[in-house]
Write a protein that holds these residues in place. Structure first.
Motif, PDB file in Angstrom:
ATOM      1  N   LEU A  47      14.629   3.214 -10.181  1.00  0.00           N
ATOM      2  CA  LEU A  47      14.035   3.026  -8.852  1.00  0.00           C
ATOM      3  C   LEU A  47      12.754   3.851  -8.801  1.00  0.00           C
ATOM      4  O   LEU A  47      12.790   5.080  -8.928  1.00  0.00           O
ATOM      5  CB  LEU A  47      15.012   3.470  -7.766  1.00  0.00           C
ATOM      6  N   ILE A  48      11.628   3.166  -8.640  1.00  0.00           N
ATOM      7  CA  ILE A  48      10.315   3.811  -8.706  1.00  0.00           C
ATOM      8  C   ILE A  48       9.496   3.412  -7.481  1.00  0.00           C
ATOM      9  O   ILE A  48       9.350   2.228  -7.188  1.00  0.00           O
ATOM     10  CB  ILE A  48       9.575   3.417 -10.000  1.00  0.00           C
ATOM     11  N   VAL A  49       8.970   4.401  -6.783  1.00  0.00           N
ATOM     12  CA  VAL A  49       8.161   4.177  -5.583  1.00  0.00           C
ATOM     13  C   VAL A  49       6.706   3.955  -5.988  1.00  0.00           C
ATOM     14  O   VAL A  49       6.157   4.695  -6.806  1.00  0.00           O
ATOM     15  CB  VAL A  49       8.267   5.373  -4.622  1.00  0.00           C
ATOM     16  N   ILE A  50       6.085   2.940  -5.383  1.00  0.00           N
ATOM     17  CA  ILE A  50       4.669   2.616  -5.596  1.00  0.00           C
ATOM     18  C   ILE A  50       4.057   2.464  -4.198  1.00  0.00           C
ATOM     19  O   ILE A  50       4.371   1.518  -3.478  1.00  0.00           O
ATOM     20  CB  ILE A  50       4.495   1.299  -6.383  1.00  0.00           C
ATOM     21  N   THR A  51       3.183   3.386  -3.807  1.00  0.00           N
ATOM     22  CA  THR A  51       2.699   3.381  -2.426  1.00  0.00           C
ATOM     23  C   THR A  51       1.207   3.686  -2.314  1.00  0.00           C
ATOM     24  O   THR A  51       0.694   4.572  -2.996  1.00  0.00           O
ATOM     25  CB  THR A  51       3.513   4.380  -1.560  1.00  0.00           C
ATOM     26  N   ASN A  52       0.522   2.941  -1.465  1.00  0.00           N
ATOM     27  CA  ASN A  52      -0.853   3.264  -1.083  1.00  0.00           C
ATOM     28  C   ASN A  52      -0.787   4.359  -0.027  1.00  0.00           C
ATOM     29  O   ASN A  52      -0.020   4.240   0.935  1.00  0.00           O
ATOM     30  CB  ASN A  52      -1.555   2.049  -0.468  1.00  0.00           C
ATOM     31  N   GLN A  53      -1.596   5.374  -0.185  1.00  0.00           N
ATOM     32  CA  GLN A  53      -1.668   6.454   0.803  1.00  0.00           C
ATOM     33  C   GLN A  53      -3.126   6.765   1.120  1.00  0.00           C
ATOM     34  O   GLN A  53      -3.617   7.878   0.925  1.00  0.00           O
ATOM     35  CB  GLN A  53      -0.908   7.691   0.302  1.00  0.00           C
ATOM     36  N   GLY A  54      -3.813   5.735   1.616  1.00  0.00           N
ATOM     37  CA  GLY A  54      -5.228   5.862   1.958  1.00  0.00           C
ATOM     38  C   GLY A  54      -5.495   6.834   3.086  1.00  0.00           C
ATOM     39  O   GLY A  54      -6.643   7.254   3.281  1.00  0.00           O
ATOM     40  N   GLY A  55      -4.472   7.215   3.829  1.00  0.00           N
ATOM     41  CA  GLY A  55      -4.635   8.224   4.874  1.00  0.00           C
ATOM     42  C   GLY A  55      -5.108   9.555   4.315  1.00  0.00           C
ATOM     43  O   GLY A  55      -5.734  10.344   5.027  1.00  0.00           O
ATOM     44  N   LEU A  56      -4.830   9.793   3.032  1.00  0.00           N
ATOM     45  CA  LEU A  56      -5.349  11.008   2.391  1.00  0.00           C
ATOM     46  C   LEU A  56      -6.877  10.960   2.336  1.00  0.00           C
ATOM     47  O   LEU A  56      -7.545  11.933   2.686  1.00  0.00           O
ATOM     48  CB  LEU A  56      -4.778  11.160   0.980  1.00  0.00           C
ATOM     49  N   ALA A  57      -7.418   9.840   1.897  1.00  0.00           N
ATOM     50  CA  ALA A  57      -8.877   9.691   1.824  1.00  0.00           C
ATOM     51  C   ALA A  57      -9.511   9.801   3.204  1.00  0.00           C
ATOM     52  O   ALA A  57     -10.615  10.328   3.351  1.00  0.00           O
ATOM     53  CB  ALA A  57      -9.241   8.357   1.176  1.00  0.00           C
ATOM     54  N   LYS A  58      -8.796   9.310   4.211  1.00  0.00           N
ATOM     55  CA  LYS A  58      -9.309   9.358   5.579  1.00  0.00           C
ATOM     56  C   LYS A  58      -9.166  10.743   6.208  1.00  0.00           C
ATOM     57  O   LYS A  58      -9.684  10.979   7.292  1.00  0.00           O
ATOM     58  CB  LYS A  58      -8.561   8.337   6.445  1.00  0.00           C
ATOM     59  N   GLY A  59      -8.417  11.629   5.554  1.00  0.00           N
ATOM     60  CA  GLY A  59      -8.202  12.972   6.101  1.00  0.00           C
ATOM     61  C   GLY A  59      -7.179  13.006   7.217  1.00  0.00           C
ATOM     62  O   GLY A  59      -7.124  13.967   7.987  1.00  0.00           O
ATOM     63  N   TRP A  60      -6.341  11.996   7.327  1.00  0.00           N
ATOM     64  CA  TRP A  60      -5.363  11.922   8.408  1.00  0.00           C
ATOM     65  C   TRP A  60      -4.142  12.790   8.152  1.00  0.00           C
ATOM     66  O   TRP A  60      -3.397  13.101   9.062  1.00  0.00           O
ATOM     67  CB  TRP A  60      -4.938  10.477   8.650  1.00  0.00           C
ATOM     68  N   TYR A  61      -3.913  13.138   6.892  1.00  0.00           N
ATOM     69  CA  TYR A  61      -2.866  14.082   6.518  1.00  0.00           C
ATOM     70  C   TYR A  61      -3.263  14.692   5.185  1.00  0.00           C
ATOM     71  O   TYR A  61      -4.186  14.231   4.520  1.00  0.00           O
ATOM     72  CB  TYR A  61      -1.473  13.423   6.463  1.00  0.00           C
TER      73      TYR A  61
END
Length: 161
Positions: A47-61
């Motif tokens: 079981l492997i998670v594959i996720t976009n986390q563009g909020g990092l680039a936006k500085g949201w978290y």
């Protein structure tokens, strides 16, 4: 060779909140997926998670907040006897970083996981709640399964051989 079920994060493993889960306090694991994930693991799937986390680039978290969420996700599932092999994430966003190969629908995160864990893509699946998940999976040779956000994975187990 191993076989794997790749899993999107938001809306598949934790509650979908809309655009991004930005605060740890808002991160809620979907408990209705414990049994189906145990079953997939019992069938021999990684079981492997594959996720976009563009909020990092936006500085949201922050990267620290994201790590806290992933640590919690992995521990919560581990407490239920479920092993998340690894969580891959893309921290880019096209408006801030331009195009990249890892952000879904790109398939680079899957390709890295396939190589690292010696996964037979033809015997593997990607469960996601967005069309980009299916596209990324299929680009890496994996069968894509599209579900609704927060839909129980148990409802699509019959599609996984």
């Amino acid at each position: 060779m191993n076989k794997a079920v790749f899993l999107d994060r938001d809306g598949v493993l934790n509650k979908e909140l809309g655009d991004y889960v930005c605060k740890f306090e808002d991160f809620s694991v979907l408990t209705h997926n414990y049994e189906p994930l145990r079953e997939l693991q019992a069938r021999g799937f990684l079981l492997i998670v594959i996720t976009n986390q563009g909020g990092l680039a936006k500085g949201w978290y922050t990267p620290e907040t994201l790590q806290q969420m992933h640590d919690h996700l992995i521990k919560t599932y581990a407490d239920q006897g479920i092993t998340i092999t690894e969580a891959y994430f893309c921290n880019h966003h096209p408006q801030y970083n331009g195009n990249c190969l890892c952000r879904k629908p790109g398939s680079l995160m899957l390709e890295k996981a396939i190589a690292r864990y010696q996964v037979d893509a033809s015997k593997s699946y990607f469960i996601g709640d967005r069309e980009r998940d299916v596209i990324a999976g299929e680009a890496a040779g994996v069968t894509g399964i599209l579900i609704d956000s927060d839909q129980p994975i148990g409802e699509v187990l019959h599609l996984i051989q």
